[in-house]
Design a protein around this motif. Structure first.
Motif, short mmCIF file in Angstrom:
data_model
loop_
_atom_site.label_atom_id
_atom_site.label_comp_id
_atom_site.label_asym_id
_atom_site.label_seq_id
_atom_site.Cartn_x
_atom_site.Cartn_y
_atom_site.Cartn_z
N MET A 1 49.93 -53.42 33.07
CA MET A 1 51.18 -52.82 32.60
C MET A 1 51.19 -51.35 32.95
SD MET A 1 52.62 -52.69 28.73
CE MET A 1 52.63 -54.47 28.66
N SER A 2 52.30 -50.87 33.46
CA SER A 2 52.38 -49.48 33.92
C SER A 2 53.30 -48.67 33.03
CB SER A 2 52.91 -49.43 35.35
OG SER A 2 53.17 -48.10 35.73
N THR A 3 52.89 -47.41 32.73
CA THR A 3 53.76 -46.48 32.03
C THR A 3 54.09 -45.27 32.90
OG1 THR A 3 51.84 -45.37 31.04
CG2 THR A 3 52.84 -47.16 29.78
N VAL A 4 53.72 -45.35 34.19
CA VAL A 4 53.95 -44.22 35.08
C VAL A 4 55.43 -43.86 35.17
CG1 VAL A 4 53.74 -43.40 37.46
CG2 VAL A 4 51.87 -44.72 36.44
N SER A 5 56.28 -44.87 35.23
CA SER A 5 57.72 -44.63 35.38
C SER A 5 58.47 -44.62 34.05
CB SER A 5 58.32 -45.70 36.30
OG SER A 5 58.12 -46.99 35.75
N THR A 6 57.73 -44.58 32.93
CA THR A 6 58.36 -44.63 31.62
C THR A 6 59.16 -43.35 31.34
OG1 THR A 6 56.57 -46.00 30.74
CG2 THR A 6 57.93 -44.83 29.14
N VAL A 7 60.40 -43.52 30.95
CA VAL A 7 61.19 -42.39 30.47
C VAL A 7 60.75 -42.09 29.05
CG1 VAL A 7 63.50 -41.56 29.89
CG2 VAL A 7 63.16 -43.01 31.91
N ASN A 8 60.33 -40.85 28.81
CA ASN A 8 59.83 -40.47 27.49
C ASN A 8 60.81 -39.48 26.85
OD1 ASN A 8 58.40 -39.77 25.22
ND2 ASN A 8 56.52 -39.20 26.29
N GLY A 9 61.47 -39.93 25.80
CA GLY A 9 62.45 -39.08 25.13
C GLY A 9 63.85 -39.40 25.57
N GLY A 10 64.64 -38.36 25.84
CA GLY A 10 66.05 -38.60 26.16
C GLY A 10 66.77 -39.24 25.01
N ILE A 11 66.34 -38.91 23.80
CA ILE A 11 66.83 -39.41 22.50
C ILE A 11 66.32 -40.83 22.25
CG2 ILE A 11 68.78 -39.74 20.96
CD1 ILE A 11 70.34 -37.77 22.75
N SER A 12 66.75 -41.82 23.04
CA SER A 12 66.25 -43.19 22.86
C SER A 12 66.68 -44.05 24.03
CB SER A 12 66.80 -43.80 21.56
OG SER A 12 68.18 -44.11 21.66
N PHE A 13 66.06 -45.21 24.13
CA PHE A 13 66.47 -46.20 25.14
C PHE A 13 67.93 -46.61 24.93
CE2 PHE A 13 67.38 -50.77 25.49
CZ PHE A 13 67.45 -50.86 26.86
N TRP A 14 68.35 -46.67 23.67
CA TRP A 14 69.71 -47.12 23.38
C TRP A 14 70.73 -46.19 24.00
CZ3 TRP A 14 68.39 -51.65 21.91
CH2 TRP A 14 67.32 -51.86 21.04
N TYR A 15 70.42 -44.90 24.07
CA TYR A 15 71.32 -43.95 24.73
C TYR A 15 71.20 -44.02 26.25
CZ TYR A 15 73.15 -41.87 20.52
OH TYR A 15 73.82 -41.69 19.34
N ALA A 16 69.99 -44.32 26.75
CA ALA A 16 69.85 -44.52 28.19
C ALA A 16 70.70 -45.71 28.63
CB ALA A 16 68.38 -44.75 28.55
N ASP A 17 70.80 -46.69 27.74
CA ASP A 17 71.58 -47.89 28.04
C ASP A 17 73.08 -47.62 27.95
OD1 ASP A 17 71.91 -50.75 28.45
OD2 ASP A 17 72.44 -50.88 26.34
N GLN A 18 73.50 -46.83 26.96
CA GLN A 18 74.92 -46.60 26.70
C GLN A 18 75.45 -45.31 27.30
OE1 GLN A 18 76.23 -49.65 25.89
NE2 GLN A 18 77.64 -48.42 24.67
N GLY A 19 74.57 -44.32 27.47
CA GLY A 19 75.01 -43.00 27.89
C GLY A 19 75.23 -42.08 26.70
N VAL A 20 74.83 -40.82 26.83
CA VAL A 20 75.01 -39.85 25.77
C VAL A 20 76.49 -39.46 25.71
CG1 VAL A 20 74.40 -37.53 24.96
CG2 VAL A 20 72.66 -39.00 26.01
N PRO A 21 77.09 -39.46 24.52
CA PRO A 21 78.53 -39.16 24.42
C PRO A 21 78.82 -37.70 24.78
CG PRO A 21 77.53 -39.28 22.24
CD PRO A 21 76.50 -39.77 23.21
N LEU A 22 80.03 -37.44 25.21
CA LEU A 22 80.44 -36.09 25.59
C LEU A 22 80.49 -35.14 24.39
CD1 LEU A 22 83.28 -36.92 28.14
CD2 LEU A 22 80.95 -36.15 28.64
N GLY A 23 80.80 -35.65 23.24
CA GLY A 23 80.81 -34.82 22.04
C GLY A 23 82.21 -34.42 21.62
#
Length: 466
Positions: free
Chosen positions: A1-23
């Motif tokens: 199992m590799s974690t080399v390409s793991t995104v760490n942070g960026g709030i959460s995976f759920w936001y990586a999936d949906q996109g961070v809102p403009l606000g």
């Protein structure tokens, strides 16, 4: 199992999936409202929703420091289930029947969230597969059987106890020796729920200001760098970020929890694992894990990691420690050897609110108009909804629009708890507690004994959980 390409942070995976809102726009200056809600997570948004539905003419303002769902509501494991922090203590304080009523309200809350999401057209990937909690050591099995019996005694007559073979037929957890299942649970996508809820309350006419941190709450005033909102009712719905408010640093401890999400797993892996019912999955370890099979066939799995930052500090972007990622990966492989080659796409962390006695609470001080709800200790996806409906009823009762209700008589309403110890005792205590839990888990894993390790019992007393 590799974690080399793991995104760490960026709030959460759920936001990586949906996109961070403009606000949304920040507060433009001093203003007034009938109700001001501090915090744009599940508690605040559900409270705005139910108040506005009950009294459409109310002028309600929500103030959020970042954007709606930035905290635990956008980082959690997507467990919509009927657990509530503090039920056993409430039984001791108010009697068994009062705690049974609280549990029944939580059972119904799961269905309420599903109902409202469907009614409002919020597609949050909800799947009602229930909650499966497994044991994989003799000590865990003994605790699981005791837990099952206690849940039955609190009215969960539809809960099922399963042996090793039946458990693995549902979800093939390596080494599982038993499980308990309740239908009162569902898997969901946390960000889809919180973003859908924010859009819904805005459409109802609630004013939502983002990028507006509240620095201090006093009776009838919520102060921000951009101005002050004056309202008869100020409701604090800040959960793990409560410590950031003036005078609240020792009110609720911000406990860290961390998660990983795998890449989408192929059909061959799912043929081995099973999990066709898409139950939310937990275990009976002291430093427990929680997981779900996502709508796009990933495994999202979480646990404690580094439990607490000195001085009640909270993170900014959800980044977690490499050692925590490795520890969560080890749990994933222990549970599901078939997933050993899967890539870890994302890792993140967030904070949840923990009161000193580990009891969730809802309160409205009728002399000041200040209200608050929280201290969910990780069970907030559903509990926030019950808390919001209770805050609605408390505000309506106080304003003379209604009398007492079944919700306002529940035993968690108005519960008072002492503050956490000052530093460094707070940091030492929390880190010592989780070191003890992990040590107990290791000893139980290596032991054929069915009893709970004494170190874990000591940690429970240290924590104030019993």
């Amino acid at each position: 199992m590799s974690t080399v390409s793991t995104v760490n942070g960026g709030i959460s995976f759920w936001y990586a999936d949906q996109g961070v809102p403009l606000g949304r726009e920040p507060l433009p200056g001093d203003t007034t409202a009938d109700v001001c809600i501090v915090g744009g997570g599940y508690t605040g948004l559900w409270t705005a929703y139910y108040l506005k539905k009950a009294v459409p003419f109310l002028n309600i303002t929500v103030l959020e420091a970042k954007f709606c769902g930035y905290g635990a509501s956008g980082r959690n494991g997507g467990w919509l289930y009927n657990g509530i922090a503090g039920r056993d203590r409430y039984a001791k304080l108010h009697g068994h029947e009062a705690a049974v009523r609280l549990q029944q309200a939580m059972n119904e809350t799961v269905d309420e969230v599903v109902r409202v999401a469907a009614e409002e057209g919020i597609d949050a990937d909800i799947h009602q597969g229930g909650v499966l909690e497994v044991a994989y050591t003799p000590a865990q099995l003994a605790r699981l059987k005791d837990f099952h019996s206690v849940e039955i005694a609190f009215g969960e007559t539809d809960r099922v106890l399963r042996g090793a073979r039946e458990t693995c037929e549902r979800v093939n957890v390596a080494g599982a020796v038993g499980s308990t299942w309740t239908p009162h649970g569902a898997r969901l996508h946390p960000v889809k729920l919180v973003q859908g809820l924010a859009a819904t309350v805005e459409a109802l006419g609630v004013t939502v200001h983002e990028s507006t941190p509240v620095t201090e709450i006093t009776p009838k005033h919520a102060r921000t760098p951009y101005g002050t909102v004056r309202a008869p009712y100020i409701l604090r719905c800040t959960e793990g970020f409560t410590a950031n408010l003036k005078g609240q640093r020792r009110t609720w401890l911000p406990m860290n929890s961390s998660m990983i999400a795998t890449e989408p797993l192929p059909r061959s892996v799912w043929d081995t694992i099973g999990w066709e019912g898409r139950e939310t999955l937990g275990d009976m370890a002291h430093a427990y894990m929680y997981a779900q099979r996502t709508a796009d066939d990933r495994i999202a799995l979480g646990g404690r990691g580094v439990p607490y930052r000195y001085g009640s500090g909270t993170d900014n972007d959800g980044r977690t420690q490499p050692a925590t990622i490795e520890a969560l990966r080890d749990i994933l492989v222990r549970f599901f050897p078939a997933a050993a080659g899967a890539r870890i796409d994302h890792a993140w962390s967030g904070v949840l609110g923990v009161p000193r006695d580990w009891c969730a609470t809802v309160t409205l001080d009728r002399s000041t108009g200040l209200g608050w709800a929280g201290g969910y200790v990780g069970s907030g996806v559903a509990t926030t909804n019950l808390a919001a409906r209770t805050l609605r009823d408390l505000v309506q009762q106080d304003s003379g629009q209604s009398g007492p209700t079944e919700l306002t008589s529940l035993p968690w309403v108005g519960h008072k708890v002492r503050r956490w110890e000052p530093e460094p005792f707070r940091w030492i205590g929390v880190h010592g507690m989780y070191a003890a839990y992990r040590a107990a888990d290791r000893r139980e894993l290596a032991s054929p004994k069915a009893g709970t390790d004494p170190v874990a019992k000591f940690a429970d007393r240290l924590a104030g959980r019993h």
